[in-house]
Enzyme design. Structure first.
Site, PDB file in Angstrom:
ATOM      1  CG  HIS A 136     -13.891   2.491   6.091  1.00 37.77           C
ATOM      2  ND1 HIS A 136     -13.063   1.411   5.888  1.00 37.77           N
ATOM      3  CD2 HIS A 136     -13.070   3.552   6.241  1.00 37.77           C
ATOM      4  CE1 HIS A 136     -11.801   1.811   5.916  1.00 37.77           C
ATOM      5  NE2 HIS A 136     -11.773   3.110   6.122  1.00 37.77           N
TER       6      HIS A 136
ATOM      7  CG  HIS B 292     -12.731   3.868   2.410  1.00 34.61           C
ATOM      8  ND1 HIS B 292     -13.494   4.882   2.938  1.00 34.61           N
ATOM      9  CD2 HIS B 292     -11.448   4.193   2.672  1.00 34.61           C
ATOM     10  CE1 HIS B 292     -12.707   5.785   3.493  1.00 34.61           C
ATOM     11  NE2 HIS B 292     -11.447   5.383   3.341  1.00 34.61           N
TER      12      HIS B 292
ATOM     13  N   GLY C 125     -10.635   3.045  11.998  1.00 34.96           N
ATOM     14  CA  GLY C 125     -10.035   3.626  13.212  1.00 34.96           C
ATOM     15  C   GLY C 125     -10.990   4.113  14.290  1.00 34.96           C
TER      16      GLY C 125
ATOM     17  CD  GLU D  30      -8.520  -0.708   3.628  1.00 34.85           C
ATOM     18  OE1 GLU D  30      -8.007  -0.362   4.710  1.00 34.85           O
ATOM     19  OE2 GLU D  30      -8.885   0.097   2.762  1.00 34.85           O
TER      20      GLU D  30
ATOM     21  CG  ASN E 267      -1.862   1.106   1.297  1.00 37.04           C
ATOM     22  OD1 ASN E 267      -1.805   2.016   0.472  1.00 37.04           O
ATOM     23  ND2 ASN E 267      -2.759   1.066   2.263  1.00 37.04           N
TER      24      ASN E 267
ATOM     25  NE  ARG F 256      -6.412   8.592  18.739  1.00 37.34           N
ATOM     26  CZ  ARG F 256      -5.535   7.868  18.070  1.00 37.34           C
ATOM     27  NH1 ARG F 256      -5.039   6.774  18.606  1.00 37.34           N
ATOM     28  NH2 ARG F 256      -5.134   8.206  16.864  1.00 37.34           N
TER      29      ARG F 256
ATOM     30  NE  ARG G 116     -10.016  13.017   2.737  1.00 39.63           N
ATOM     31  CZ  ARG G 116      -9.965  11.701   2.564  1.00 39.63           C
ATOM     32  NH1 ARG G 116     -10.923  11.077   1.918  1.00 39.63           N
ATOM     33  NH2 ARG G 116      -8.956  11.011   3.032  1.00 39.63           N
TER      34      ARG G 116
ATOM     35  NE  ARG H 246      -5.925   1.907  -0.690  1.00 45.88           N
ATOM     36  CZ  ARG H 246      -5.969   3.034  -0.015  1.00 45.88           C
ATOM     37  NH1 ARG H 246      -4.925   3.441   0.650  1.00 45.88           N
ATOM     38  NH2 ARG H 246      -7.060   3.756   0.006  1.00 45.88           N
TER      39      ARG H 246
ATOM     40  N   GLY I 274     -12.769   6.238   9.704  1.00 48.65           N
ATOM     41  CA  GLY I 274     -11.441   6.483  10.285  1.00 48.65           C
ATOM     42  C   GLY I 274     -11.121   7.934  10.002  1.00 48.65           C
TER      43      GLY I 274
END
Ligand code: ADP
Length: 396
Positions: free
Chosen positions: A207, A179, A330, A383, A7, A284, A240, A90, A209
């Site tokens: 998904h 993804h 994540g 993945e 990757n 976090r 984003r 990937r 993360g």
């Protein structure tokens, strides 16, 4: 069959060496800061781990260094590089051209290169990984596994934008979704865990993360997904923006004298939870700030969760019914707090969180009560396994 899974990012390379079909991970590396002062190689194998610093000027030098470590007798991973049978790469954007994973020949490389226009941050880096393997291991087959392929089952009613049709005809402006390797792995694994045939299931995969996307999967096929022409559309992400009124672009360009590049940078790098909180793109920090009563972090978290719930709601409508909502990547693999915030807004779907099952990180688990009408579950994504499996299946 021993498969090298790669990757490649613009300044990083992640590898795993996986023995298939038994899915035995023999070793893993992360090479960070390639072509930047202070490259770091982290190598983890079954009996140990090592971290090496050095300056590696490009991807093929980095790969050569990794391969040296693989046959280093103190690491005991391989006795010879001849043991590597294939490489699985990937590749982020496959356009309409790559509906499935594909063996990489000259034509495929030209296409991947052309598609760099649509994925300027990713496809050139993915190609660097391919060239590096071709140079260092010239005799093994290379397989490309595309982030977009799994979403190629969408109907035009889901993938077309409401803009003049000529832009699709001229430039293939449409929704592609990303993804895909993760959505595929997670949906199949969820069906296995529930002991059901995926062909009989309606599944929504979240998904979430740093990048984040939701997909609606009917009978194993994607019918809709939240990312679009690029990975900017859809959910609120780390940096984003996700969905927004496109008129904002013209408004800000005029008001703030912004260029196209400024807008692109703002929407991709300065928006999302970072933009709202002004503090961090890491959930976090956002969660901690919210718990400490900070206003901006609380707003960022609420927008983040609301967006996820909105997509689950609209995809339930598109699917007509949803058997399972599957959480991955994540944030949702790790944060019990955010999982609960989402679950508390899904009671209309007959989903009730079993709080005694929610306090964990990075495990496969059903977290809804047995009485729930739909299942809420966590399936950590993998993945690399999926890339190894696609490579193995294609070569077998
Ligand atoms: P990427 O999209 O880069 O592959 P990941 O799926 O690895 O990202 O997710 C990384 C993100 O997951 C971090 O930036 C952070 O926002 C979030 N995350 C990781 N651990 C936790 C946690 N314990 N609580 C909340 N969020 C977390």
């Amino acid at each position: 069959m021993k498969i090298l899974v790669l990757n490649a990012g613009s300044s990083s390379l992640k590898y795993q060496l996986i023995s298939m079909p038994e899915w035995d991970v023999l070793s893993k590396w992360l090479v960070d800061k390639i072509a930047i002062e202070g490259t770091v190689i982290k190598h983890v194998w079954k009996e140990g781990k090592v971290e090496i610093a050095g300056n590696l000027e490009n991807h093929s030098v980095a790969l050569k260094k990794v391969l040296e470590l693989l046959v280093d007798p103190t690491h005991w991973v391989l006795t010879s590089l001849e043991e590597i049978d294939a490489a699985g790469h990937r590749v982020v954007h496959g356009w309409e051209h790559f509906v499935n994973s594909s063996k990489i020949d000259d034509h495929a490389k030209i296409k991947i290169d052309e598609l760099s226009e649509l994925a300027p941050l990713h496809n050139p880096a993915n190609l660097m990984g391919i060239y590096a393997v071709e140079e260092v291991l010239p005799n093994i087959p290379n397989i490309a596994v595309f982030d977009t392929s799994f979403h190629q089952t969408m109907e035009p009613s889901a993938y077309m934008y409401s803009i003049p049709y000529k832009y699709y005809e001229k430039y293939k402006v449409r929704r592609y979704g990303f993804h895909g390797t993760s959505h595929k792995y997670v949906s199949h694994r969820a069906a296995e865990m529930l002991d059901k045939d995926i062909k009989d299931m309606n599944i929504i995969v979240c998904h979430v993360g740093n990048g984040a996307s939701v997909s609606a999967i009917k009978g194993g096929k994607v019918v809709d997904t939240s990312m679009g022409f690029t990975p900017l559309e859809g959910l609120t992400m780390g940096t984003r923006s996700g969905d927004l009124d496109p008129a904002i672009v013209a408004f800000l360009m005029r008001k703030e004298n912004m260029t196209i590049e400024d807008i692109d940078h703002m929407l991709n790098k300065q928006s999302g939870v970072l933009g709202i909180s002004g503090v961090s793109s890491d959930m976090r920090d956002i969660e901690d700030g919210h718990i400490a009563g900070k206003v901006q972090e609380t707003l960022a978290l609420e927008i983040y969760v609301n967006k996820i719930v909105k997509y689950i709601g609209s995809y339930t409508a598109i699917l007509n019914w949803c058997d399972a909502v599957v959480l991955t990547a994540g944030t949702l693999e790790n944060s019990a707090y955010i999982r609960k915030m989402i679950a508390d807004k899904l009671t209309w779907l007959g989903i009730f969180l079993d709080e005694s099952k929610n306090d964990f990180r990075w495990e496969e688990r059903i977290i809804s009560t047995p009485e729930s009408k739909s299942v809420l579950m966590v399936v950590p994504t993998n993945e690399e396994y999926m890339i190894a499996k696609e490579t193995y299946d294609l070569l077998k």
